[in-house]
Design a protein around this motif. Structure first.
Motif, short mmCIF file in Angstrom:
data_model
loop_
_atom_site.label_atom_id
_atom_site.label_comp_id
_atom_site.label_asym_id
_atom_site.label_seq_id
_atom_site.Cartn_x
_atom_site.Cartn_y
_atom_site.Cartn_z
N ILE A 82 0.82 -1.21 0.00
CA ILE A 82 0.00 0.00 0.00
C ILE A 82 0.86 1.27 0.00
O ILE A 82 0.32 2.37 0.11
N ILE A 118 -9.58 -1.65 -0.28
CA ILE A 118 -8.65 -0.86 0.53
C ILE A 118 -8.77 0.57 0.01
O ILE A 118 -8.41 0.85 -1.13
N LYS A 156 -7.83 4.50 0.61
CA LYS A 156 -7.03 5.48 1.36
C LYS A 156 -7.84 6.77 1.45
O LYS A 156 -7.98 7.51 0.47
N SER A 211 -11.36 1.24 11.60
CA SER A 211 -10.15 0.73 10.98
C SER A 211 -8.99 0.82 11.95
O SER A 211 -9.10 1.46 13.01
N TYR A 217 -7.02 4.41 6.30
CA TYR A 217 -7.28 3.23 5.46
C TYR A 217 -8.55 2.50 5.89
O TYR A 217 -8.63 1.98 7.01
#
Ligand code: FES
Length: 201
Positions: A54, A74, A76, A115, A120
């Motif tokens: 990542i 995933i 961001k 999270s 993320y």
């Protein structure tokens, strides 16, 4: 585009498909880290953890990887995306992820951003109603099939359930629960899906 690769029983092979706003454009990777896991027979039968790099993700970018045949997102999140969670807190059905937490939200994700790392989001992209895959709708504001005060999130195309940018389902929708946060952990710049400090999922 499928990126499934061969599975050598003695090693762990994984799939990491990069996705921008839902479109899969990625590649497969195999990692020495995962090959060192010593999973239970049950975990082995279910499927190996997936390792995702990542490090290069841009703010606002979403990747989709396949884990145990399921898409895992995933995302961001930007500071604006994180701020939107405060706006949606009163509009979602289970804001603190208290429903079936052992199945849907590991302890380390039962927080305001749902999270481990606030920026993320890691969530299984399968609707808790009948299993369709929701579509990313990150743009704010009025648009088809969404409320005028939409703050960004996901829309399930099948029956209209909506989820915020933490995967929390909005009230009065067919989907009963938030999106699942899979067990996961970070090791350096890698995200491991399907394993955490307690072992494999
Ligand atoms: S499957 Fe998502 S709303 Fe029905």
């Amino acid at each position: 585009m499928s990126n499934e690769k061969q599975v050598d029983p003695g090693r762990r092979v994984m799939l990491a498909a990069t996705c921008a706003a839902g479109g899969v454009v990625g590649l497969a990777t195999a990692g020495a880290l995962v090959s060192t896991f010593q999973p239970s027979e049950k975990a082995k039968a279910a499927g190996a953890p997936v390792e995702v790099d990542i490090a290069g993700m841009a703010v606002g970018e979403m990747k989709t990887v396949e884990w145990r045949g399921k898409p895992v997102w995933i995302l961001k999140r930007s500071s604006e995306m994180l701020a939107s969670l405060k706006k949606t807190d009163n509009a979602v059905a289970d804001p603190k992820s208290e429903r079936t937490p052992d199945m849907l939200t590991p302890e380390y994700a039962r927080n305001e951003h749902r999270s481990i790392k606030p920026d993320y989001l890691v969530a299984v992209g399968i609707c808790s109603h009948l299993g369709c895959s929701p579509t990313s709708k990150f743009a704010e504001g009025a648009q088809p099939n969404l409320p005028d005060d939409w703050a960004g999130g996901f829309l399930c195309p099948c029956h209209g359930s909506t989820f915020d940018l933490a995967g929390r389902v909005f009230k009065n929708k067919p989907a009963p629960d938030n999106l699942e946060v899979p067990r996961h952990m970070y090791v350096g710049d890698k995200l491991i899906i399907g394993k955490d400090e307690k072992g494999e999922a």
